[in-house]
Write an enzyme that holds these catalytic residues in place. Structure first.
Site, PDB file in Angstrom:
ATOM      1  N   ALA A  93       0.970  -1.178   0.153  1.00  0.00           N
ATOM      2  CA  ALA A  93       0.579  -0.057  -0.477  1.00  0.00           C
ATOM      3  C   ALA A  93       1.312   1.373   0.021  1.00  0.00           C
ATOM      4  O   ALA A  93       1.983   1.365   0.296  1.00  0.00           O
ATOM      5  CB  ALA A  93      -1.161  -0.271   0.840  1.00  0.00           C
TER       6      ALA A  93
ATOM      7  N   GLY B 277       0.878  -4.603   0.796  1.00  0.00           N
ATOM      8  CA  GLY B 277      -0.374  -4.468   0.172  1.00  0.00           C
ATOM      9  C   GLY B 277      -0.530  -5.170  -0.952  1.00  0.00           C
ATOM     10  O   GLY B 277      -1.472  -6.056  -1.757  1.00  0.00           O
TER      11      GLY B 277
ATOM     12  N   GLU C 243      -0.945  -8.650  -0.388  1.00  0.00           N
ATOM     13  CA  GLU C 243      -2.497  -9.061  -0.068  1.00  0.00           C
ATOM     14  C   GLU C 243      -3.156  -8.998  -1.196  1.00  0.00           C
ATOM     15  O   GLU C 243      -4.529  -9.723  -1.755  1.00  0.00           O
ATOM     16  CB  GLU C 243      -2.973  -7.991   0.890  1.00  0.00           C
ATOM     17  CG  GLU C 243      -1.791  -8.601   2.008  1.00  0.00           C
ATOM     18  CD  GLU C 243      -2.774  -7.001   3.371  1.00  0.00           C
ATOM     19  OE1 GLU C 243      -2.181  -6.150   2.722  1.00  0.00           O
ATOM     20  OE2 GLU C 243      -3.087  -7.165   4.639  1.00  0.00           O
TER      21      GLU C 243
ATOM     22  N   GLU D  57       4.306  -5.910   7.234  1.00  0.00           N
ATOM     23  CA  GLU D  57       3.682  -4.346   8.172  1.00  0.00           C
ATOM     24  C   GLU D  57       4.266  -4.105   9.855  1.00  0.00           C
ATOM     25  O   GLU D  57       4.266  -3.239   9.828  1.00  0.00           O
ATOM     26  CB  GLU D  57       1.914  -4.677   7.743  1.00  0.00           C
ATOM     27  CG  GLU D  57       1.608  -3.949   6.493  1.00  0.00           C
ATOM     28  CD  GLU D  57       1.687  -5.683   5.790  1.00  0.00           C
ATOM     29  OE1 GLU D  57       2.068  -6.585   5.814  1.00  0.00           O
ATOM     30  OE2 GLU D  57       0.679  -6.078   4.848  1.00  0.00           O
TER      31      GLU D  57
HETATM   32  C1  3H9 Z   1       0.865  -2.501   3.240  1.00  0.00           C
HETATM   33  O1  3H9 Z   1       0.718  -2.750   2.501  1.00  0.00           O
HETATM   34  C2  3H9 Z   1      -0.193  -2.271   4.929  1.00  0.00           C
HETATM   35  C3  3H9 Z   1      -1.336  -3.292   3.877  1.00  0.00           C
HETATM   36  O2  3H9 Z   1      -1.070  -4.252   4.779  1.00  0.00           O
HETATM   37  C4  3H9 Z   1      -2.529  -2.401   4.898  1.00  0.00           C
HETATM   38  C5  3H9 Z   1      -3.678  -1.037   4.177  1.00  0.00           C
HETATM   39  C6  3H9 Z   1      -5.014  -1.075   4.511  1.00  0.00           C
HETATM   40  N1  3H9 Z   1       3.966   3.251  -0.723  1.00  0.00           N
HETATM   41  O3  3H9 Z   1      13.223   1.872   0.451  1.00  0.00           O
HETATM   42  P1  3H9 Z   1      14.534   2.738  -1.128  1.00  0.00           P
HETATM   43  C7  3H9 Z   1       9.338   4.890  -1.281  1.00  0.00           C
HETATM   44  S1  3H9 Z   1       1.838  -1.364   4.791  1.00  0.00           S
HETATM   45  C8  3H9 Z   1       4.840   4.531  -0.653  1.00  0.00           C
HETATM   46  O4  3H9 Z   1      14.571   3.946  -0.595  1.00  0.00           O
HETATM   47  P2  3H9 Z   1      15.058   0.265  -1.679  1.00  0.00           P
HETATM   48  C9  3H9 Z   1      10.413   5.377  -0.664  1.00  0.00           C
HETATM   49  O5  3H9 Z   1       9.593   5.813   0.903  1.00  0.00           O
HETATM   50  C10 3H9 Z   1       3.589  -1.472   3.155  1.00  0.00           C
HETATM   51  N2  3H9 Z   1       6.209   4.690  -0.706  1.00  0.00           N
HETATM   52  O6  3H9 Z   1      14.210   1.586  -2.236  1.00  0.00           O
HETATM   53  C11 3H9 Z   1      11.309   5.603  -1.599  1.00  0.00           C
HETATM   54  O7  3H9 Z   1      11.090   6.921  -2.044  1.00  0.00           O
HETATM   55  P3  3H9 Z   1      11.624   8.169  -2.001  1.00  0.00           P
HETATM   56  C12 3H9 Z   1       3.720  -2.685   3.574  1.00  0.00           C
HETATM   57  C13 3H9 Z   1       6.768   3.547  -0.643  1.00  0.00           C
HETATM   58  O8  3H9 Z   1      15.233  -0.398  -3.431  1.00  0.00           O
HETATM   59  C14 3H9 Z   1      11.297   5.129  -2.658  1.00  0.00           C
HETATM   60  O9  3H9 Z   1      10.454   4.023  -2.376  1.00  0.00           O
HETATM   61  N3  3H9 Z   1       5.043  -2.184   3.115  1.00  0.00           N
HETATM   62  C15 3H9 Z   1       6.824   2.318   0.169  1.00  0.00           C
HETATM   63  O10 3H9 Z   1      15.991   0.003  -0.625  1.00  0.00           O
HETATM   64  C16 3H9 Z   1      12.528   4.029  -2.940  1.00  0.00           C
HETATM   65  O11 3H9 Z   1      12.209   3.337  -1.748  1.00  0.00           O
HETATM   66  C17 3H9 Z   1       6.999  -2.387   3.638  1.00  0.00           C
HETATM   67  O12 3H9 Z   1       6.815  -1.997   4.524  1.00  0.00           O
HETATM   68  C18 3H9 Z   1       5.267   2.455   0.064  1.00  0.00           C
HETATM   69  N4  3H9 Z   1       4.849   1.338   0.244  1.00  0.00           N
HETATM   70  O13 3H9 Z   1      13.934  -0.838  -1.237  1.00  0.00           O
HETATM   71  C19 3H9 Z   1       7.665  -2.361   2.288  1.00  0.00           C
HETATM   72  N5  3H9 Z   1       7.903   1.913  -0.430  1.00  0.00           N
HETATM   73  O14 3H9 Z   1      12.619   8.154  -3.313  1.00  0.00           O
HETATM   74  C20 3H9 Z   1       8.181  -1.207   2.284  1.00  0.00           C
HETATM   75  C21 3H9 Z   1       8.805   2.546  -1.069  1.00  0.00           C
HETATM   76  O15 3H9 Z   1      11.320   9.050  -2.171  1.00  0.00           O
HETATM   77  N6  3H9 Z   1       9.128  -0.106   1.361  1.00  0.00           N
HETATM   78  N7  3H9 Z   1       8.116   3.434  -0.528  1.00  0.00           N
HETATM   79  O16 3H9 Z   1      12.311   8.562  -0.625  1.00  0.00           O
HETATM   80  C22 3H9 Z   1      10.582  -1.615   1.487  1.00  0.00           C
HETATM   81  O17 3H9 Z   1      11.015  -2.026   2.197  1.00  0.00           O
HETATM   82  C23 3H9 Z   1      11.102  -0.711   0.425  1.00  0.00           C
HETATM   83  O18 3H9 Z   1      11.414   0.843  -0.178  1.00  0.00           O
HETATM   84  C24 3H9 Z   1      11.602  -1.629  -0.930  1.00  0.00           C
HETATM   85  C25 3H9 Z   1      12.586  -1.121  -1.780  1.00  0.00           C
HETATM   86  C26 3H9 Z   1      12.470  -2.927  -0.289  1.00  0.00           C
HETATM   87  C27 3H9 Z   1      10.802  -2.081  -1.395  1.00  0.00           C
END
Ligand code: 3H9
Length: 681
Positions: free
Chosen positions: A71, A110, A113, A133
């Site tokens: 998400a 998400g 999901e 999450e």
């Molecule tokens: C969820 O899904 C909730 C649901 O269960 C329920 C909902 C009702 N959204 O980390 P990076 C941005 S909760 C928006 O530097 P990497 C990040 O801020 C979510 N933005 O790259 C950055 O922006 P900026 C569960 C996001 O290659 C850019 O993307 N998911 C999101 O080192 C690059 O990110 C997680 O917890 C997002 N979901 O790592 C995963 N994710 O360039 C969270 C990233 O402007 N994400 N951004 O600063 C991660 O763990 C890492 O970003 C990922 C990539 C491994 C994917």
């Protein structure tokens, strides 16, 4: 006029008719977050496909390296815009056309999901799939807690959600989460899969209609929580996860309603607020933007393939391991052959321990060991793309090494010093090119600790600063940028803030056990005095001697730790320190002799001792940290609050929960400068 943004919006989800298969592709860089626009356009695409009688199967894929990071976290806390992820999932699940998801790279939160609401799932063999999450303090609240148990069983689902760690595609298949693992081209495999469904007349297979095969009793839940107890110490999200998992034995519609309420509760929690803040702070601190006087656009860091580390002590060896782990060729130099052979042993034993713990195979360990080449010839460093000096903390020695490196390396190559206490500006003055010198302050053990302090001087060039960021990214470390000043960010806050306040409390009447217990109950893994004993009181004392050459501090400043060092009470290694350690045990036992010593030191300084309660201990230690943090920002040592927050989070707040910060909230009004930068503001 059509803007780039309009174009991106138009192509965020595309639809293509490929014979009987409708291919829906998400293209929402950088991480294909399931934002409102994505959800809206996915619903549109599904509706369009259903109206087309020639479409017999729908395939959802995503462009780029990863399927989806989940998400869109930036939408959290804003009013919900329809369709929600849950509404989109219902739309998919109830579609009369079978819907297939094909995942590559990462399918997280998400994103997974969404895939679980599809009728069939494929994953590329290199994909990793998970629900992280919990790391954000929320539960997988878009059906994750209800659909995952229906696919892999309640026990396996609970474990996956509690760990937050993605699993490889092969494991996901073995557990029933995906139907097929694609070896070659994912698109070809997925189209083939869809056509097979059509050929064989296989229709929709809604996950919500499945029943959960196992249900957990309280004993089984406690057993499932146990392996995650350390990582989740002081946290509360796991309780909500457990509640939601329990609800999966109910009919889906009831379970999903319970999950929605629990998800809302988790989203609104202070724990989640702080963890999401940390998530974005880490991303902010890893970028050049916001650093005054740095022209980001002019910074073009060179690629780094070969690294030279000078000094084969514990730190140098750890740094070498960190680079070898990241796949780089490392030259480890020391002019003492005995130090090099000790380092070789150190490296071997670090890798042997990783193999023993099952983190890597013996083959990988051997390959990494081979990447580290030892040499006594400093001149060999000339070919390195980056050189890090990690010799003994002695200014003349370091200057000598830097000056020699300066003469053998081409002028644009970055030379980094791993000093923790000395002036990087002064060290850089030993070179003819101070613009290429900066500090890369690793923390012990360098290959494990996630924090990397980048210390820039007034001369450091933007290119070299950008290279330092590239290094942090390569090593998967959290970068924090500090100006060259007393203790940089991390040690300044620890010394002037947290640890000094703990000592002050001892002088005023608290006991070591009381200080440590109060802070451990607040959430710290170990109290400050236990930490001092663990690391060695002499280590801190030596560092302070060096730091005082830069700047002095008024008395009392670590009078107890310094006296303990003089007395040889260095901590666990000498079985005496702030505590006693008996019969080879690491258990800290309070020591009446120590209390007498503190009373004497207090009386020499006319400090009246009194009863001190736990609340005062916690508030003073935490508030001193906040205050010093605000000073570090005010003085321009940190250019961005994120650098302080990440430094603290990595240095101190693991596994300490920053979200246990109710005490901060109550006091933030008294610290107006801090309020703007508090994780909770
Ligand atoms: C969820 O899904 C909730 C649901 O269960 C329920 C909902 C009702 N959204 O980390 P990076 C941005 S909760 C928006 O530097 P990497 C990040 O801020 C979510 N933005 O790259 C950055 O922006 P900026 C569960 C996001 O290659 C850019 O993307 N998911 C999101 O080192 C690059 O990110 C997680 O917890 C997002 N979901 O790592 C995963 N994710 O360039 C969270 C990233 O402007 N994400 N951004 O600063 C991660 O763990 C890492 O970003 C990922 C990539 C491994 C994917």
């Amino acid at each position: 006029m059509t803007t780039n943004r309009d174009i991106a919006e138009a192509t965020i989800v595309t639809f293509d008719e490929l014979g009987p298969v409708g291919l829906i592709a998400i293209d929402n860089p950088p991480v294909n977050a399931i934002s409102h626009s994505v959800r809206l356009k996915l619903v549109d695409a599904i509706t369009r496909a259903e109206k087309n009688p020639s479409i017999k199967a729908l395939l959802i894929m995503a462009s780029g390296e990863l399927f989806s990071a989940g998400a869109d976290i930036t939408e959290f806390g804003r009013p919900k815009a329809a369709p929600s992820l849950q509404q989109l999932q219902t739309r998919i699940e109830s579609s009369p056309t079978p819907v297939v998801a094909a995942m590559q790279g990462l399918a997280l939160g998400g994103g997974l999901e969404l895939a679980m609401a599809c009728h069939y799932r494929l994953a590329h063999k290199n994909a990793k799939i998970g629900l992280p999450e919990i790391t954000l303090g929320i539960i997988p609240g878009a059906g994750g807690t209800q659909r995952l148990p229906r696919l892999m069983g309640a026990r396996a689902a609970l474990d996956m959600i509690l760990s937050g760690t993605p699993v490889p595609a092969s494991e996901a298949k073995a557990k029933g989460l995906v139907d097929e693992v694609a070896e070659g081209d994912l698109r070809d495999a997925a189209l083939g899969f869809c056509k097979r469904l059509v050929r064989e007349g296989l229709g929709p297979r809604p996950t919500c209609n499945r029943t959960v095969m196992d249900h957990l009793d309280e004993t089984e839940i406690a057993a499932a929580l146990l392996p995650h107890a350390r990582a989740l110490k002081g946290r509360t999200t796991q309780d909500l996860v457990v509640e939601a998992i329990k609800a999966c034995k109910l009919p889906f519609s009831e379970g999903i309603a319970i999950e929605a309420a629990l998800a809302q509760e988790s989203l609104a929690s202070r724990e989640s607020l702080a963890l999401r803040h940390v998530f974005f702070a880490e991303r902010k601190s890893s970028k050049l933007s916001g650093l005054s006087s740095v022209n980001v656009r002019k910074a073009h860091p060179p690629a780094i393939q070969r690294v030279a580390v000078i000094g084969a002590g514990t730190m140098g060896s750890g740094i070498a391991i960190a680079f070898a782990d990241a796949g780089l060729e490392v030259l480890l130099n020391d002019n003492d052959p005995a130090a090099l052979s000790r380092s070789r042993e150190h490296v071997r034993s670090a890798y042997a321990s990783s193999v023993k713990r099952g983190r890597i195979t013996e083959g990988i360990a051997d390959e990494r060991i081979r990447r580290i080449r030892n040499t006594v010839a400093l001149a060999e460093a000339a070919n390195a793309d980056l050189v890090i000096e990690a010799v003994f903390e002695d200014i003349e020695l370091k200057k000598d090494v830097l000056s020699k490196l300066d003469s053998i390396l081409p002028p644009q190559r970055l030379i980094a010093t791993n000093t923790s206490t000395l002036s990087v500006t002064e060290l850089a003055s030993a070179t003819a090119h101070p613009e290429r010198v900066l500090g890369l302050h690793f923390f012990v053990p360098a290959h494990v600790s996630k924090l990397l302090e980048i210390v820039r001087t007034n001369h450091t060039s933007p290119e070299n600063l950008a290279t330092a960021f590239r290094v942090a990214k390569l090593l998967k470390k959290v970068a924090v940028v500090s100006r060259d000043a007393f203790g940089f960010i991390g040690n300044r806050m620890m010394l002037d803030g947290y640890f000094r306040e703990a000592e002050q409390l001892l002088l005023e009447g608290a006991t070591p056990t009381q200080v440590d217990t109060a802070l451990e109950s607040f959430g710290f893994g170990m109290g400050p005095l236990g930490v001092s004993d663990l690391g060695g009181n002499d280590v801190g004392a030596k560092a302070r001697v060096q730091l005082f050459k830069r700047e002095s501090r008024p008395d009392p400043y670590f009078v107890i730790a310094d006296r303990l060092t003089e007395m040889g009470r260095l901590g666990q290694k000498t079985v005496r320190g702030f505590y006693r350690y008996e019969n080879g045990s690491r258990e800290a036992v309070s020591d009446p002799e120590l209390i007498s010593l503190i009373e004497k030191l207090a009386s020499e300084r006319s400090i009246a001792r009194r009863e001190i309660n736990d609340q005062e201990i916690v508030e003073r230690c935490i508030l001193s940290l906040i205050n010093v943090g605000a000073m570090v920002l005010d003085e321009g040592i940190a250019a961005r609050a994120a650098d302080i927050e990440c430094g603290l989070e990595q240095r101190l707040w693991i596994p300490t929960p920053p979200w246990r910060a109710d005490v901060l909230c109550r006091h933030v009004g008294a610290f107006p400068r801090v309020a703007a930068h508090s994780p909770l503001s």
